[in-house]
Design an enzyme around this catalytic site. Structure first.
Site, short mmCIF file in Angstrom:
data_model
loop_
_atom_site.label_atom_id
_atom_site.label_comp_id
_atom_site.label_asym_id
_atom_site.label_seq_id
_atom_site.Cartn_x
_atom_site.Cartn_y
_atom_site.Cartn_z
N SER A 6 0.84 -1.20 0.00
CA SER A 6 0.00 0.00 0.00
C SER A 6 0.87 1.25 0.00
CB SER A 6 -0.90 0.02 1.23
OG SER A 6 -1.47 1.30 1.36
N HIS A 31 -1.30 -1.26 -4.30
CA HIS A 31 -2.56 -0.88 -3.66
C HIS A 31 -2.59 0.63 -3.44
CE1 HIS A 31 -6.06 -1.95 -1.09
NE2 HIS A 31 -5.65 -0.98 -0.28
N ASP A 33 -4.83 3.76 -1.89
CA ASP A 33 -5.90 4.07 -0.95
C ASP A 33 -6.43 5.48 -1.16
OD1 ASP A 33 -6.11 1.72 0.81
OD2 ASP A 33 -4.01 2.16 1.26
N MET A 35 -9.08 8.28 0.02
CA MET A 35 -9.96 8.63 1.16
C MET A 35 -10.53 10.03 0.94
SD MET A 35 -7.49 7.49 4.27
CE MET A 35 -6.58 5.95 4.23
N HIS A 64 -8.43 1.12 -3.90
CA HIS A 64 -9.36 0.95 -2.77
C HIS A 64 -9.99 2.31 -2.46
CE1 HIS A 64 -9.62 -0.05 1.85
NE2 HIS A 64 -10.82 0.04 1.28
N MET A 66 -12.15 4.53 -0.37
CA MET A 66 -12.81 4.75 0.91
C MET A 66 -13.55 6.08 0.81
SD MET A 66 -9.70 3.38 3.25
CE MET A 66 -8.56 3.46 1.87
N MET A 135 -11.57 -5.76 5.49
CA MET A 135 -10.75 -4.83 6.28
C MET A 135 -10.45 -5.48 7.62
SD MET A 135 -10.13 -2.21 4.44
CE MET A 135 -9.11 -1.47 5.71
N ASP A 173 -6.74 -6.37 4.29
CA ASP A 173 -6.11 -5.05 4.34
C ASP A 173 -6.13 -4.50 5.77
OD1 ASP A 173 -5.13 -2.52 3.80
OD2 ASP A 173 -6.84 -1.90 2.56
C1 DX5 Z 1 -6.31 1.65 5.67
C2 DX5 Z 1 -5.90 1.35 4.26
C3 DX5 Z 1 -4.79 0.38 4.16
C4 DX5 Z 1 -3.50 0.83 4.81
C5 DX5 Z 1 -2.92 -0.37 5.47
O1 DX5 Z 1 -7.49 2.32 5.72
O2 DX5 Z 1 -6.98 0.82 3.51
O3 DX5 Z 1 -4.55 -0.05 2.82
O4 DX5 Z 1 -2.57 1.38 3.93
O5 DX5 Z 1 -1.86 0.02 6.24
P1 DX5 Z 1 -1.10 -0.96 7.24
O6 DX5 Z 1 -0.60 -2.11 6.43
O7 DX5 Z 1 -0.02 -0.09 7.80
O8 DX5 Z 1 -2.12 -1.40 8.26
ZN ZN Z 2 -6.51 -0.14 1.50
#
Ligand code: DX5
Ligand code: ZN
Length: 214
Positions: A6, A31, A33, A35, A64, A66, A135, A173
């Site tokens: 990620s 990956h 992320d 948000m 991903h 969010m 998750m 994840d």
């Molecule tokens: C969290 C993200 C993850 C995050 C995971 O909301 O969706 O992808 O990057 O991070 P680690 O591996 O540090 O828990």
């Molecule tokens: Zn993620």
């Protein structure tokens, strides 16, 4: 094991360096992320950044989202180079319509479940999915502690997939590290996302190879 580092835990001032590391590693995907500060209490990066990442990435992008209303961004996600589009079940009122639209746009459709969302909510759509992302932390931040109940959910999901004849694979994840990854592999996970455990490791490539071998 499919490994998807990620980029949330990467060095944003030197993203190209970290993308090159992933290109040279045994990782299968990258990956990303996204948000929005509404669905989750944090804001990360968006489409212009993913587009830039896709120019350097030699591995498929696992995006991903969010965010609320992910159905409004399917074309943009495809146009910025995503191979897999992950939408949260909790963010989709018309999940079937959204999943069909993702596939029609030419991407793999993945549905993500928060830790408190039961696996059984996917019973009537599982055969339509390419992947389910469970998750194992509450989404929004990297570096959080793994929620152990995820192991039970992986087993339940594996069973649901088997009984339904679905081809969906299982991705996890959050809080994936050297302690939790073997348990997840044992329970039946097919793909692991790892942020801080990869980028804080003294040898990220070595750690990715280790995860890949599980
Ligand atoms: C969290 C993200 C993850 C995050 C995971 O909301 O969706 O992808 O990057 O991070 P680690 O591996 O540090 O828990
Ligand atoms: Zn993620």
């Amino acid at each position: 094991m499919i490994i998807a580092p990620s980029l949330l835990a990467a060095d944003f001032c030197h993203l190209s360096k970290d993308i090159e590391m992933i290109n040279e590693s045994d990782a299968s995907w990258i990956h990303c992320d996204v948000m929005d500060g509404v669905f989750v209490p944090n804001i990360s990066f968006g489409f212009p950044v993913i587009k830039a990442i896709s120019k350097l990435a030699e591995k498929p992008l696992d995006v991903h989202l969010m965010i609320v209303n992910p159905q409004n961004y399917i074309g943009q996600v495809r146009d910025c180079g995503a191979t897999i589009m992950n939408v949260h079940q909790e963010a989709c009122t018309h999940l079937d319509r959204t999943v069909q639209a993702i596939k029609q746009a030419g991407m793999k459709a993945a549905v993500t479940l928060n830790p408190a969302t039961p696996v059984l909510l996917l019973e009537d759509i599982i055969t339509e999915l390419d992947m389910v992302l469970l998750m194992s932390v509450n989404p929004g931040f990297g570096g959080q502690k793994f929620i152990p109940n995820t192991i039970k959910k992986v087993k339940q999901l594996k069973q649901l997939i088997k009984e339904s004849g679905s081809n969906a694979i299982i991705e996890i994840d959050g809080g994936v590290n050297a302690d939790t990854a073997p348990m997840l592999a044992q329970a039946g996970a097919d793909a692991l996302v790892a942020g801080s455990a990869v980028f804080k490791h003294h040898s990220p490539k070595e750690f990715i190879s280790y995860l890949n071998s599980l």
